[in-house]
Design a protein around this motif. Structure first.
Motif, PDB file in Angstrom:
ATOM      1  N   UNK B 101       0.843  -1.185   0.000  1.00  0.00           N
ATOM      2  CA  UNK B 101       0.000   0.000   0.000  1.00  0.00           C
ATOM      3  C   UNK B 101       0.879   1.237   0.000  1.00  0.00           C
ATOM      4  N   UNK B 102       0.496   2.141  -0.850  1.00  0.00           N
ATOM      5  CA  UNK B 102       1.289   3.351  -1.090  1.00  0.00           C
ATOM      6  C   UNK B 102       1.965   3.928   0.145  1.00  0.00           C
ATOM      7  N   UNK B 103       1.164   4.625   0.943  1.00  0.00           N
ATOM      8  CA  UNK B 103       1.762   5.303   2.087  1.00  0.00           C
ATOM      9  C   UNK B 103       1.227   4.690   3.360  1.00  0.00           C
ATOM     10  N   UNK B 104       0.896   3.417   3.275  1.00  0.00           N
ATOM     11  CA  UNK B 104       0.238   2.756   4.383  1.00  0.00           C
ATOM     12  C   UNK B 104       1.092   2.792   5.640  1.00  0.00           C
ATOM     13  N   UNK B 106       3.168   4.935   6.615  1.00  0.00           N
ATOM     14  CA  UNK B 106       3.088   6.241   7.259  1.00  0.00           C
ATOM     15  C   UNK B 106       1.823   6.286   8.102  1.00  0.00           C
ATOM     16  N   UNK B 107       0.749   5.764   7.526  1.00  0.00           N
ATOM     17  CA  UNK B 107      -0.506   5.737   8.250  1.00  0.00           C
ATOM     18  C   UNK B 107      -0.367   4.915   9.534  1.00  0.00           C
ATOM     19  N   UNK B 108       0.310   3.804   9.410  1.00  0.00           N
ATOM     20  CA  UNK B 108       0.486   2.956  10.586  1.00  0.00           C
ATOM     21  C   UNK B 108       1.330   3.637  11.643  1.00  0.00           C
ATOM     22  N   UNK B 110       1.268   6.632  12.308  1.00  0.00           N
ATOM     23  CA  UNK B 110       0.338   7.498  13.016  1.00  0.00           C
ATOM     24  C   UNK B 110      -0.499   6.708  14.009  1.00  0.00           C
ATOM     25  N   UNK B 111      -0.836   5.489  13.630  1.00  0.00           N
ATOM     26  CA  UNK B 111      -1.565   4.617  14.550  1.00  0.00           C
ATOM     27  C   UNK B 111      -0.784   4.436  15.842  1.00  0.00           C
TER      28      UNK B 111
END
Lengths: 148, 148
Positions: B101-104, B106-108, B110-111
DNA sequence: ACTAATTGGGACTGTATAGGTACTATTTAG
DNA sequence: CTAAATAGTACCTATACAGTCCCAATTAGT
């Protein structure tokens, strides 16, 4: 546990993707491809998010989904509760016979305080934050990466 | 969800009970009676809490369990992680093919920030706090009660 | 008017895990 | 030596999570 379900995880991924191009209309297929998540699952999540009024949909050919509000105005708490119901750590268990336990209810009241702290934490992060490569509050020490 | 499991709920009830009389030794039977929770379940929880070194045990007749530390020194986070493992909202899913996933990721990341906020909230409440009739921070508005 | 694309809303299923049970060994007071 | 209690392990069961499938409703383009 106290871990978030996989579906909720996917849902935040979906919403984050949409938040990067707030005006654009994405079909379920496009999103499934973009995220590498099976289409039926994506479709299911989109439906739930729609019912929670976090999305708006356009039917028919060329249709799809868009955020219902600005990325700043949607919090992670919104997404979480859309998928798995209200955020509450304890569901005041309806023990047969009521709260027979001595001071249990007092204890539960304290749980609610904790519950609220968690909720506040989730409400404090918006989709706009998630869409950024990294949160500004992240010290960027290698906190997530743990040597094995 | 994001709700705590029933077992964890029971565990905090157990620990809170023990925190009210830190010096006293309770048998599993006594605790089960006091809380209205089935004995086998209580026994199971006590064992887990013992292994996590939150309790000390005395075997044989007249034996039982006691807190291993002062109520102030044991946090709700300790109890939660003793029962259901480390507190983490996302378990960086090992997607086949890595983070396609592209920017996944980065999202994680944040999680993890959120995760940490939750953990902090749990660490901020000790058994001593739970043993009080109500936390001093509780506004005591009728926050939990919802009309149906 | 017809067709293809896409959402809308169910129903259905396999599986993991939480929750609870049972049995046996070990320890210790009396 | 006996009774009471913990220690450990193995096992069963119901729930709900995660994923799939199907068909109705809607709309753009031809």
């Amino acid at each position: 546990m106290l871990r978030i379900s996989k579906l909720t995880d996917y849902a935040t991924l979906l919403m984050t993707r949409l938040a990067r191009e707030p005006g654009r209309c994405f079909s379920a297929t496009q999103l499934a491809d973009a995220l590498g998540v099976p289409l039926p699952t994506v479709a299911k999540l989109l439906k739930r998010l729609l019912q929670a009024e976090l999305l708006v949909s356009v039917r028919g050919t060329g249709g799809g989904y868009m955020l219902a509000h600005a990325p700043r105005a949607i919090s992670v708490a919104d997404v979480v509760s859309a998928i798995e119901g209200p955020v509450a750590l304890t569901e005041c268990v309806h023990v047969p016979g009521g709260c027979v336990l001595e001071a249990a209810c007092a204890t539960r009241a304290n749980w609610h305080v904790i519950s609220r702290a968690v909720r506040t934490a989730l409400e404090g992060v918006s989709l706009a934050d998630m869409a950024l490569p990294r949160l500004r509050t992240v010290p960027l020490q290698r906190m997530a990466v743990k040597e094995k």
